[in-house]
Scaffold this motif. Sequence first.
Motif, PDB file in Angstrom:
ATOM      1  N   ARG A  26       1.470  -6.492 -13.972  1.00 16.16           N
ATOM      2  CA  ARG A  26       1.326  -6.034 -12.597  1.00 16.16           C
ATOM      3  C   ARG A  26       0.969  -4.552 -12.578  1.00 16.16           C
ATOM      4  O   ARG A  26       1.513  -3.773 -13.353  1.00 16.16           O
ATOM      5  N   PRO A  27       0.057  -4.145 -11.689  1.00 16.59           N
ATOM      6  CA  PRO A  27      -0.257  -2.721 -11.597  1.00 16.59           C
ATOM      7  C   PRO A  27       0.944  -1.931 -11.108  1.00 16.59           C
ATOM      8  O   PRO A  27       1.759  -2.434 -10.330  1.00 16.59           O
ATOM      9  N   LEU A  28       1.087  -0.732 -11.626  1.00 18.75           N
ATOM     10  CA  LEU A  28       2.194   0.112 -11.196  1.00 18.75           C
ATOM     11  C   LEU A  28       2.012   0.512  -9.741  1.00 18.75           C
ATOM     12  O   LEU A  28       0.923   0.883  -9.317  1.00 18.75           O
ATOM     13  N   GLU A  29       3.085   0.409  -8.973  1.00 14.70           N
ATOM     14  CA  GLU A  29       3.024   0.829  -7.580  1.00 14.70           C
ATOM     15  C   GLU A  29       3.296   2.322  -7.495  1.00 14.70           C
ATOM     16  O   GLU A  29       4.186   2.846  -8.155  1.00 14.70           O
ATOM     17  N   LYS A  30       2.523   3.000  -6.665  1.00 14.81           N
ATOM     18  CA  LYS A  30       2.670   4.438  -6.529  1.00 14.81           C
ATOM     19  C   LYS A  30       3.945   4.770  -5.759  1.00 14.81           C
ATOM     20  O   LYS A  30       4.233   4.176  -4.707  1.00 14.81           O
ATOM     21  N   VAL A  31       4.702   5.714  -6.287  1.00 16.04           N
ATOM     22  CA  VAL A  31       5.928   6.157  -5.614  1.00 16.04           C
ATOM     23  C   VAL A  31       5.536   7.021  -4.425  1.00 16.04           C
ATOM     24  O   VAL A  31       4.697   7.920  -4.540  1.00 16.04           O
TER      25      VAL A  31
END
Length: 343
Positions: free
Chosen positions: A5-10
């Motif tokens: 899964r692509p990392l979600e931006k904080v």
Amino acid sequence: MTGSRPLEKVTSADVARLAGVSQSAVSRVFTPGASASPKTAAKVRAAAERLGYRPNVLARAMITGRSRIIGLVVAYLENQFYPVALERLSSALQDRGYHILMFMAGNAAENVGQVLGELLDYQVDGIITASVAMTNDLTTRCQAAGIPVVMFNRGQNDPRLSEVTSDNRAGGRRVAEFLIAGGHRRIAHIMGWQGSSTGRDRAEGFREGMAAAGLEPFAMVDGEYSRERAAEVARAMCSEPERPDAIFVGNDHMAFAVIDELVHRMGLRVPEDVSIVGYDDVPMAGWGAYSLTTIRQPVEAMVNATVATLLGQIEGDSEPHHHRIDGPLVIRRSARLPEGYRP
């Protein structure tokens, strides 16, 4: 096989939830000059560090109209004066909550124009040009965009532009006076590039100092701020039956090449056969191999004046300012001392 899964931006909302504060409080903590209590700031920064959050500077710029980025346009870095000056400019601006975005550009108008266009695209708050010329069109474009410009170590006959330089004319005059007092009469000048105000002003000051003593320069040749050109000119001058007994070189960068050429390739002695004086007082000038007598560019004062002028204009000071800051002659061993001279 499943893909990762692509990392979600904080986001700032994530930081606010973890810290137990409002999203606006997070924004204040990461906005220079904004107010936030020490307790809130500590909680927000701890949450941000835990989550790996970094504020989106460009997004904030779109909201506030301020990027807190200063564009810096530099013509060249070969001259040892510029790395020192640029490091101090960057440090002084960072101390005030700004960062530098540096671009390299030649002195050709089309190169400078392209770079300035790119800087305007980055929504910089201001621009510093270091030894780069500004055309009338470029100045007009920056004014239309509301971006203040300060010229560092370069002047220009444009009343709209602020500029900060050493007092190059006074420096050139001081070198002539010093060499004449030392008994020299065949004094040559390997000039800085005559397409620049610094080169022209140093040469004009030198002419004035010579004329005041009733003397003509032995020779004046454009060294173009090039080591290779300066060495070539020095060799040509000192290969003649009557050579100069002193050479004022338009900056230290060229002066080192002149000393190398005269001493290591031509077998002359400095200062016994030829005195050499430079301009800038870069760190290498104090090295034992050169021990160069030179005019010191007052870097700290120039940097402070540049930063104060630019930030003043960002805050609304619309008046251009022209600073000419005097620098001392630093005496070392590359030039003969006048009799009884006390530095």
